[in-house]
Motif scaffolding. Sequence first.
Motif: not given
Length: 182
Positions: A129-146
């Motif tokens: 699907e060409a996307y993923g998720f990143i967890d920031a050091a402060d605990g927030r979760r971010f969506f990103f595309r390829a």
Amino acid sequence: MQVDPQITYRNMEPSAHVEERIHERIAKLEEFHGRITSCRVTVEAPHQRGQKGEIYKISIDVEVPGGHVVVNREPGKNHAHEDVLVAIRDAFNAAQRQLEDHVRKTGGIHVKDHPPKTHGKVTDKFVDEAYGFIDAADGRRFFFRADSVNGQGWNDMEIGSQVHFTEMDGEMGLHAVSVTVI
């Protein structure tokens, strides 16, 4: 202004009237140069024994993108500066002249502010699907595309990869753009 102005008093008690005048003068500086990032003002009444009146010393430190303005108004023998409001006026006039010089020297070009990079770790990667998720050091979760990953980073990226990215707010929540694998 990115940071609230800081006003410091030395050898004298803080004054609401003086502080109000300083805030008015800072507002005038911001009208002239709308990208002031911080401003620190020191009002000092030196101890002077055996002299008539106190001569006030005003220091102003203004930061703008691509520059820094510092005004240290040494009282010298200017007895007009026995009035703290006159000393403030003269110091802020000098600060405005220095800001004008700064704008002239830079040709009116303002340096672009770059958003700070956030550090995080890839926690999910959906290749098909060409996307993923990143967890920031402060605990927030971010969506990103390829296509938000710099260079060939998408191909090299694995779960657990450390990344830097720029934060964006999207319709569906937090997004990571300009993702760079460390």
